[in-house]
Design a protein around this motif. Structure first.
Motif, PDB file in Angstrom:
ATOM      1  N   ASN A 105       0.557  -1.167  -0.241  1.00  0.00           N
ATOM      2  CA  ASN A 105      -0.060  -0.320  -0.474  1.00  0.00           C
ATOM      3  C   ASN A 105       0.663   1.280  -0.272  1.00  0.00           C
ATOM      4  O   ASN A 105       0.223   2.636   0.019  1.00  0.00           O
ATOM      5  CB  ASN A 105      -0.887   0.258   1.085  1.00  0.00           C
ATOM      6  CG  ASN A 105      -2.122  -0.935   1.011  1.00  0.00           C
ATOM      7  OD1 ASN A 105      -2.562  -0.915  -0.088  1.00  0.00           O
ATOM      8  ND2 ASN A 105      -2.696  -1.352   2.379  1.00  0.00           N
ATOM      9  N   LYS A 106       2.017   1.293   0.155  1.00  0.00           N
ATOM     10  CA  LYS A 106       2.838   1.706   0.250  1.00  0.00           C
ATOM     11  C   LYS A 106       2.833   3.268  -1.266  1.00  0.00           C
ATOM     12  O   LYS A 106       2.668   2.219  -1.926  1.00  0.00           O
ATOM     13  CB  LYS A 106       4.301   1.309  -0.203  1.00  0.00           C
ATOM     14  CG  LYS A 106       5.044   1.790   1.622  1.00  0.00           C
ATOM     15  CD  LYS A 106       6.466   1.195   1.564  1.00  0.00           C
ATOM     16  CE  LYS A 106       6.815   0.586   2.249  1.00  0.00           C
ATOM     17  NZ  LYS A 106       8.348   0.968   2.075  1.00  0.00           N
ATOM     18  N   PRO A 107       3.138   4.461  -1.172  1.00  0.00           N
ATOM     19  CA  PRO A 107       3.224   5.210  -2.653  1.00  0.00           C
ATOM     20  C   PRO A 107       4.154   4.982  -2.882  1.00  0.00           C
ATOM     21  O   PRO A 107       4.637   4.173  -3.146  1.00  0.00           O
ATOM     22  CB  PRO A 107       2.708   6.514  -1.641  1.00  0.00           C
ATOM     23  CG  PRO A 107       2.115   6.425  -0.262  1.00  0.00           C
ATOM     24  CD  PRO A 107       2.530   5.083   0.194  1.00  0.00           C
ATOM     25  N   VAL A 108       3.993   5.077  -4.691  1.00  0.00           N
ATOM     26  CA  VAL A 108       5.104   4.794  -5.545  1.00  0.00           C
ATOM     27  C   VAL A 108       5.118   6.598  -5.930  1.00  0.00           C
ATOM     28  O   VAL A 108       4.508   7.556  -6.489  1.00  0.00           O
ATOM     29  CB  VAL A 108       4.747   4.346  -6.641  1.00  0.00           C
ATOM     30  CG1 VAL A 108       5.404   4.276  -7.866  1.00  0.00           C
ATOM     31  CG2 VAL A 108       3.664   2.695  -6.383  1.00  0.00           C
ATOM     32  N   LEU A 109       6.954   6.807  -5.559  1.00  0.00           N
ATOM     33  CA  LEU A 109       7.031   8.143  -6.092  1.00  0.00           C
ATOM     34  C   LEU A 109       7.517   7.691  -7.284  1.00  0.00           C
ATOM     35  O   LEU A 109       8.718   7.039  -7.418  1.00  0.00           O
ATOM     36  CB  LEU A 109       8.127   8.375  -4.923  1.00  0.00           C
ATOM     37  CG  LEU A 109       8.110   9.667  -5.424  1.00  0.00           C
ATOM     38  CD1 LEU A 109       7.114  11.259  -5.254  1.00  0.00           C
ATOM     39  CD2 LEU A 109      10.112  10.507  -4.325  1.00  0.00           C
ATOM     40  N   LYS A 141      12.289   7.418   2.840  1.00  0.00           N
ATOM     41  CA  LYS A 141      12.475   6.386   1.926  1.00  0.00           C
ATOM     42  C   LYS A 141      12.059   4.848   2.419  1.00  0.00           C
ATOM     43  O   LYS A 141      11.340   4.436   0.967  1.00  0.00           O
ATOM     44  CB  LYS A 141      13.696   6.604   0.754  1.00  0.00           C
ATOM     45  CG  LYS A 141      14.267   5.567   1.967  1.00  0.00           C
ATOM     46  CD  LYS A 141      16.238   4.976   1.805  1.00  0.00           C
ATOM     47  CE  LYS A 141      16.966   4.502   2.462  1.00  0.00           C
ATOM     48  NZ  LYS A 141      18.269   4.516   2.306  1.00  0.00           N
ATOM     49  N   ARG A 142      11.500   4.633   3.736  1.00  0.00           N
ATOM     50  CA  ARG A 142      10.487   3.984   3.992  1.00  0.00           C
ATOM     51  C   ARG A 142       8.445   3.828   3.780  1.00  0.00           C
ATOM     52  O   ARG A 142       8.445   2.793   3.735  1.00  0.00           O
ATOM     53  CB  ARG A 142      10.937   3.292   4.848  1.00  0.00           C
ATOM     54  CG  ARG A 142      12.168   2.488   5.764  1.00  0.00           C
ATOM     55  CD  ARG A 142      12.650   1.884   7.254  1.00  0.00           C
ATOM     56  NE  ARG A 142      12.540   3.399   7.514  1.00  0.00           N
ATOM     57  CZ  ARG A 142      13.460   4.160   8.042  1.00  0.00           C
ATOM     58  NH1 ARG A 142      14.895   4.051   7.277  1.00  0.00           N
ATOM     59  NH2 ARG A 142      13.346   5.309   9.516  1.00  0.00           N
ATOM     60  N   ARG A 143       8.822   5.269   3.214  1.00  0.00           N
ATOM     61  CA  ARG A 143       7.045   5.995   3.568  1.00  0.00           C
ATOM     62  C   ARG A 143       7.271   5.662   2.270  1.00  0.00           C
ATOM     63  O   ARG A 143       5.119   5.795   1.908  1.00  0.00           O
ATOM     64  CB  ARG A 143       7.018   6.975   3.649  1.00  0.00           C
ATOM     65  CG  ARG A 143       7.089   7.013   5.740  1.00  0.00           C
ATOM     66  CD  ARG A 143       7.279   8.106   5.418  1.00  0.00           C
ATOM     67  NE  ARG A 143       5.719   9.184   5.555  1.00  0.00           N
ATOM     68  CZ  ARG A 143       5.496  10.128   6.115  1.00  0.00           C
ATOM     69  NH1 ARG A 143       6.846  11.158   6.770  1.00  0.00           N
ATOM     70  NH2 ARG A 143       4.476  11.315   5.851  1.00  0.00           N
ATOM     71  N   PHE A 185       5.311  17.632  -0.667  1.00  0.00           N
ATOM     72  CA  PHE A 185       5.892  15.763  -0.936  1.00  0.00           C
ATOM     73  C   PHE A 185       4.890  15.410   0.456  1.00  0.00           C
ATOM     74  O   PHE A 185       4.253  14.684   0.273  1.00  0.00           O
ATOM     75  CB  PHE A 185       7.189  15.901  -0.825  1.00  0.00           C
ATOM     76  CG  PHE A 185       7.763  14.675  -0.742  1.00  0.00           C
ATOM     77  CD1 PHE A 185       6.974  13.028  -1.918  1.00  0.00           C
ATOM     78  CD2 PHE A 185       8.071  13.463   1.132  1.00  0.00           C
ATOM     79  CE1 PHE A 185       7.054  11.988  -1.506  1.00  0.00           C
ATOM     80  CE2 PHE A 185       8.753  12.408   0.566  1.00  0.00           C
ATOM     81  CZ  PHE A 185       8.346  11.487  -0.735  1.00  0.00           C
ATOM     82  N   GLU A 186       5.164  15.780   2.223  1.00  0.00           N
ATOM     83  CA  GLU A 186       5.756  15.612   3.688  1.00  0.00           C
ATOM     84  C   GLU A 186       4.437  15.650   2.434  1.00  0.00           C
ATOM     85  O   GLU A 186       3.244  14.324   3.519  1.00  0.00           O
ATOM     86  CB  GLU A 186       5.653  16.363   4.421  1.00  0.00           C
ATOM     87  CG  GLU A 186       7.067  15.788   4.981  1.00  0.00           C
ATOM     88  CD  GLU A 186       7.660  16.262   5.535  1.00  0.00           C
ATOM     89  OE1 GLU A 186       6.785  17.584   6.131  1.00  0.00           O
ATOM     90  OE2 GLU A 186       8.223  16.805   6.294  1.00  0.00           O
ATOM     91  N   GLN A 238       1.256  15.186   0.605  1.00  0.00           N
ATOM     92  CA  GLN A 238       0.302  14.610  -0.164  1.00  0.00           C
ATOM     93  C   GLN A 238       1.159  13.264   0.287  1.00  0.00           C
ATOM     94  O   GLN A 238       0.018  12.125   0.039  1.00  0.00           O
ATOM     95  CB  GLN A 238       1.057  15.071  -1.734  1.00  0.00           C
ATOM     96  CG  GLN A 238       0.425  16.242  -1.959  1.00  0.00           C
ATOM     97  CD  GLN A 238      -0.711  16.048  -2.867  1.00  0.00           C
ATOM     98  OE1 GLN A 238      -1.423  14.999  -2.739  1.00  0.00           O
ATOM     99  NE2 GLN A 238      -0.984  17.716  -2.010  1.00  0.00           N
ATOM    100  N   LEU A 239       2.128  13.113   0.509  1.00  0.00           N
ATOM    101  CA  LEU A 239       2.183  11.390   1.360  1.00  0.00           C
ATOM    102  C   LEU A 239       1.798  10.833   2.667  1.00  0.00           C
ATOM    103  O   LEU A 239       0.593   9.828   2.433  1.00  0.00           O
ATOM    104  CB  LEU A 239       4.122  11.287   1.594  1.00  0.00           C
ATOM    105  CG  LEU A 239       4.512  10.364   1.761  1.00  0.00           C
ATOM    106  CD1 LEU A 239       4.408   8.849   1.193  1.00  0.00           C
ATOM    107  CD2 LEU A 239       6.358  10.329   2.497  1.00  0.00           C
ATOM    108  N   MET A 240       1.285  11.881   3.716  1.00  0.00           N
ATOM    109  CA  MET A 240       0.493  12.161   4.578  1.00  0.00           C
ATOM    110  C   MET A 240      -0.711  11.451   4.292  1.00  0.00           C
ATOM    111  O   MET A 240      -1.696  10.467   4.293  1.00  0.00           O
ATOM    112  CB  MET A 240       0.335  12.921   5.396  1.00  0.00           C
ATOM    113  CG  MET A 240       1.157  12.453   6.817  1.00  0.00           C
ATOM    114  SD  MET A 240       1.280  13.980   8.261  1.00  0.00           S
ATOM    115  CE  MET A 240       1.667  15.027   7.759  1.00  0.00           C
ATOM    116  N   LYS A 241      -1.637  12.501   3.211  1.00  0.00           N
ATOM    117  CA  LYS A 241      -2.737  12.119   2.589  1.00  0.00           C
ATOM    118  C   LYS A 241      -2.709  10.258   1.980  1.00  0.00           C
ATOM    119  O   LYS A 241      -3.639  10.410   2.536  1.00  0.00           O
ATOM    120  CB  LYS A 241      -3.358  12.788   1.738  1.00  0.00           C
ATOM    121  CG  LYS A 241      -3.848  14.877   2.144  1.00  0.00           C
ATOM    122  CD  LYS A 241      -3.927  14.852   0.779  1.00  0.00           C
ATOM    123  CE  LYS A 241      -4.068  17.335   1.072  1.00  0.00           C
ATOM    124  NZ  LYS A 241      -4.144  17.576  -0.524  1.00  0.00           N
TER     125      LYS A 241
END
Length: 90
Positions: free
Chosen positions: A6-10, A32-34, A78-79, A81-84
């Protein structure tokens, strides 16, 4: 473990050499672990559509397939969007 799927793909659109891309990856290192980092070399023939689009703009980042930022990392954006995305996956 299913959490990793389920990790987001960057997606990083890059080419060699790309000092700005290297710099961007360093900035993203603590996170990078997220996310899963997927690099796309825009100079490869199969990526010519991206080359035409981004040849003057790399590095370009897409998060889960959506344009996020270009030229350099906007860490705040970035933070956020990643958190969302992480909240959606919980």
């Amino acid at each position: 473990c299913s959490a990793s799927t389920n990790k987001p793909v960057l997606t990083l659109f890059t080419k060699k050499p790309c000092p700005l891309c290297d710099e961007a990856k360093e900035v993203l290192e603590p996170y990078k672990r997220r996310f899963i980092l997927q690099e796309v070399d825009i100079t490869l023939p199969e990526n010519s559509i991206w080359y035409d689009k981004y040849k003057y703009d790399i590095p370009v980042f897409h998060l889960n397939g959506k344009f996020l930022m270009k030229h350099q990392v906007d860490i705040e954006k970035f933070e956020n969007q990643l958190m969302k995305l992480e909240l959606q996956n919980d």
